[in-house]
Every structure is written in structure tokens, then in C-alpha cells.
Design a protein around this motif. Structure first.
Motif, PDB file in Angstrom:
ATOM      1  N   SER A 136      41.007  47.677  51.242  1.00 48.40           N
ATOM      2  CA  SER A 136      42.178  46.864  50.925  1.00 48.40           C
ATOM      3  C   SER A 136      42.832  46.307  52.187  1.00 48.40           C
ATOM      4  O   SER A 136      43.368  45.191  52.169  1.00 48.40           O
ATOM      5  CB  SER A 136      43.192  47.687  50.123  1.00 48.40           C
ATOM      6  N   GLU A 234      38.490  42.526  38.885  1.00 50.11           N
ATOM      7  CA  GLU A 234      39.803  42.268  39.472  1.00 50.11           C
ATOM      8  C   GLU A 234      40.874  42.446  38.394  1.00 50.11           C
ATOM      9  O   GLU A 234      41.029  41.612  37.511  1.00 50.11           O
ATOM     10  CB  GLU A 234      39.867  40.858  40.064  1.00 50.11           C
ATOM     11  N   LYS A 238      50.740  43.479  39.355  1.00 52.60           N
ATOM     12  CA  LYS A 238      51.252  43.938  40.634  1.00 52.60           C
ATOM     13  C   LYS A 238      50.544  45.231  41.051  1.00 52.60           C
ATOM     14  O   LYS A 238      50.407  46.166  40.282  1.00 52.60           O
ATOM     15  CB  LYS A 238      52.764  44.179  40.539  1.00 52.60           C
ATOM     16  N   SER A 241      45.514  43.986  43.660  1.00 45.82           N
ATOM     17  CA  SER A 241      45.245  42.711  44.321  1.00 45.82           C
ATOM     18  C   SER A 241      43.769  42.410  44.518  1.00 45.82           C
ATOM     19  O   SER A 241      43.324  41.297  44.253  1.00 45.82           O
ATOM     20  CB  SER A 241      45.953  42.659  45.679  1.00 45.82           C
ATOM     21  N   GLU A 242      42.974  43.387  44.990  1.00 44.45           N
ATOM     22  CA  GLU A 242      41.620  43.039  45.415  1.00 44.45           C
ATOM     23  C   GLU A 242      40.564  43.391  44.363  1.00 44.45           C
ATOM     24  O   GLU A 242      40.711  44.365  43.626  1.00 44.45           O
ATOM     25  CB  GLU A 242      41.269  43.731  46.727  1.00 44.45           C
TER      26      GLU A 242
END
Length: 420
Positions: A136, A234, A238, A241-242
């Protein structure tokens, strides 16, 4: 297995550039200038190859033997890019050649642009090769490599003519590579995600022993894939993200997409503890060439270690009733409790005459090793093709021992899930 078609293409590109560069050397070139610019050109071509491979296009998967192999070549090409670029930087003549307008050179300072690119390239390489940096934290800084590529193009395009002959044969090669690389860069940044994205909603999150099964319901069309392939998952929202790559454990004919994820780090732990049904997920893929159905031989040995079961699970769930392969499947886990889907595997094996199931539990002193294969397999080890997926030490150890027994490398198929 890594295919040489892609490697040979890269070697051929560099060879053509080197031959053209050395065959048409300007009269005012010194050996130092010729050699340093040769290394700089090779570094740029290798970087262009890395940029092109980052597009994940299927044609390159075919050339290199799968996305995992493409990323291995991507990483190696990036490393050699930095090596050649460093040597180029230290041996290139630093003084301005006679006849170069210092005012024009200061307006578009090639040397300073090159210095900035070099610093960012070295930092990026250090971050990429440092395994202590989490995925990340690595992912976003790695995107700086796009800026480095643009800076490198600016560096050689603004270099004085003695360093870069724009209308020479080798100069045309570099300009063409820059055009192709720029298109690939834009596609990776903008077009790839839109083209490959498929939307799903989370239907169920099933907690298994040290693993989690995530069941996804398609919003539109189902992802078309082959057993053994993987995709990037994915999770939207919130804190998610990755994207992360996971093997698809469902069969192609199912109306749901299933991923089985071993709890290994913060992200997979968060999946197990916080993911809830109803959430949105984007899936990109499929990728991979871990396909036992295309093997030359009908006699196959499948070896799964831990979560390495997932590609074989998809293969078993998709197996036709008239499948005539002779398959010996070894499933290794720490103990029976951690052997996920063991009952399903036993049920499948009981229904199929062509499938023999073995399981090995390390806590009981049983290990999936070559000596165990020699005891259980009918015939010689060289009679079979091997498909292996599991922890890296297990895979490397098995391949080493199989090679000692005379099994050819072409008969051993593995998938290396390393994307940095």
C-alpha cells in the motif's frame, strides 16, 4: 513458465539499436561519447519495455507466459535501466561540445532534466526492491516512474546534437520507442482501468480457517475466465484504496464470482473483519496462463500448498464429466482444520475415476515432497507434467528435487504471484 518469445523481442530491439548506433557513428564522436550514449539509449529502451509491459495487454501475456512473468521481466528491466543509466551518467562528457549555444542549452537544460530523472529513478528502484515497504505504501510512489519516463524523453530530446542525433538511424529508434511508450503510459493511466473494470456487489463473506471466501454477484455481465486464472480485486469505499490480485476459485460456469483469500496481512485481515455484504467491488482481469487443460501430457500431478489450492479448486469445479486426464492431486496444509474445502475435494475425488487425492499435514510429519511422490505415483516421475502452486520455499524445493529426478523444466508449471 517464462516464454522466450518476449525476451527475444526485447533482445532483438536492443540489438537493432546497438547495431545502428555503432554502424553510423558521427565523425566528431569520441569513443567515450559513443559508448555513453549507447548505454543511455539501451537504458531508455529497457524503460520503454517496462512501461509497455505495465499495460497488462493479453498479447504480451502470450509472449511472456503470463502476467506474473511479465511483472518479473518488468522488474528486471527496471533494475537494468537504473544500472545502465547510472553508468551513462558517470561517463558522459560533462563539458558542452564546441558549437553548442550555451543560451539555448540553458533554456532547455538537458543535463538538469537528466539529473532529476536519475535521482527519482534510483529512489524509485530502492523503494521497489525494498520488501520491508508494504504494498500500500509502495504503490503510489511507484507511479512517479511515469514522471521519470517523461523526464527521460525530455532529457534526450533536448540534448545537444553530438549526444543525440535526432535524424540518425538509432535516433529514429529512440523517437519511435518514445512515441509507443507515451501511448502505453497514457493507456495504463487512463484507458486500462476503464476497459477492464467489471462491477460486482458483495453477496457473502465466509470466514474459513485462516482464510476468507468472498462471493460476488455481477452487476452486469460475468467475468469470462479460464480455471486457474486470477483477477485484481478493488473494494470500493473509504480505506479500500488499492487493488489486490487473487486467484478465482469459482468455476467459469457459475453465476457468482468467488475469491478465497488467506489472511496474511492488514488488508486481508480487514477483509475478514470488516467487509460486509452489499458493498461494491471492481474486478479487473482475468490474467494468468496456469492452465492444465492445455498441457501436452494426459498424466498430471497437481500440488497445492495452503491457499495455493485456489487455482486447482476452480479447475476441479469446472472439470467435465468426460475428462480423460490421469490426475494425481497432492494437497498440503498445516493440519486438517486448516485444509479448507477438504470435504469438497474428497467428494469430487470420490465421483471421478481419473482423480486421485492425497493430503499431507505437516503437523503429522507428512510433507508434499518428491520422495512421497515416488512412493505413491504409478510409473516414473518423468511420465508426468507438474502443476505447482503454494508458498515460494515449497515450490522452489519441489522444482529443484524434480529436476534432480530428471523431470524437464518444460514439464513443471508454476505461477509466481509477485507483482513488485
Amino acid at each position: 513458465m517464462l516464454r522466450l518469445q518476449g525476451i527475444n523481442a526485447i533482445i532483438a530491439l536492443i540489438t537493432v539499436f546497438a547495431v545502428l548506433h555503432l554502424a553510423f557513428v558521427p565523425e566528431d564522436h569520441t569513443f567515450r561519447t559513443t559508448f555513453s550514449t549507447l548505454l543511455g539509449g539501451i537504458a531508455f529502451l529497457l524503460m520503454t519495455c517496462s512501461v509497455i509491459l505495465a499495460t497488462r495487454l493479453e498479447v504480451f501475456e502470450e509472449m511472456f507466459g503470463g502476467l506474473d512473468r511479465m511483472y518479473q521481466v518488468h522488474r528486471v528491466a527496471g533494475t537494468f535501466t537504473a544500472v545502465f543509466a547510472l553508468v551513462h551518467f558517470f561517463i558522459i562528457p560533462k563539458e558542452l561540445p564546441t558549437g553548442v549555444d550555451p543560451v539555448a542549452n540553458s533554456t532547455f537544460p538537458s543535463a538538469q532534466i537528466g539529473m532529476a530523472a536519475m535521482v527519482l529513478l534510483v529512489i524509485g528502484l530502492f523503494v521497489a526492491l525494498n520488501r520491508k515497504i508494504s504494498y500500500s505504501r509502495w504503490r503510489n510512489p511507484h507511479k512517479v516512474m511515469a514522471l521519470v519516463y517523461v523526464l527521460v524523453i525530455g532529457h534526450f530530446m533536448n540534448a545537444p546534437g553530438i549526444f543525440f542525433e535526432r535524424f540518425s538511424a538509432s535516433g529514429f529508434v529512440l523517437i519511435l520507442a518514445a512515441l509507443v511508450g507515451t501511448v502505453a503510459l497514457v493507456y495504463t493511466a487512463v484507458g486500462m482501468n476503464k476497459r477492464t473494470a467489471q462491477h460486482y456487489t458483495i453477496e457473502a463473506v465466509n470466514a474459513l480457517e485462516r482464510a476468507t471466501e468472498v462471493v460476488l454477484k455481477p452487476v452486469g455481465d460475468m467475468l469470462k475466465f479460464k480455471p486457474g486464472q486470477f483477477a485484481f480485486v478493488e473494494i470500493q469505499g473509504k480505506g479500500w484504496s488499492e487493488p489486490h490480485p487473487f486467484t478465482i476459485s469459482s468455476a467459469p460456469g457459475e453465476d457468482r464470482l468467488r475469491f478465497t483469500m488467506k489472511v496474511l496481512g492488514d488488508w486481508t485481515r480487514k477483509v475478514r473483519e470488516e467487509l460486509q455484504p452489499g458493498g461494491e467491488v471492481i474486478v479487473r482481469g482475468p490474467y494468468g496462463r496456469f492452465d492444465a487443460s492445455k498441457a501436452d501430457g494426459k498424466k498430471q500431478v497437481w500440488i497445492a500448498g495452503g491457499i495455493g489450492l485456489t487455482p486447482f479448486l476452480s479447475k476441479l469445479r469446472a472439470m467435465d464429466a468426460d475428462d480423460d486426464r490421469d490426475i494425481h492431486f497432492a494437497y498440503a496444509a498445516r493440519n486438517k482444520e486448516e485444509a479448507i474445502f477438504l470435504e469438497e475435494l474428497q467428494a469430487i475425488a470420490a465421483e471421478r475415476d481419473n482423480l486421485t487425492l492425497y493430503y499431507f499435514f505437516s503437523e503429522d510429519g507428512d510433507f508434499a515432497r518428491v520422495d512421497a511422490a515416488k512412493e505413491r505415483l504409478p510409473g516414473a516421475l518423468t511420465d508426468y507434467e507438474y502443476f505447482i502452486c503454494g508458498p515460494k520455499p515449497m515450490v522452489e524445493g519441489l522444482m529443484k528435487d524434480l529436476k534432480k529426478e530428471g523431470v524437464k523444466r518444460e514439464a513443471m508449471h508454476v505461477e509466481a504471484f509477485e507483482f513488485r
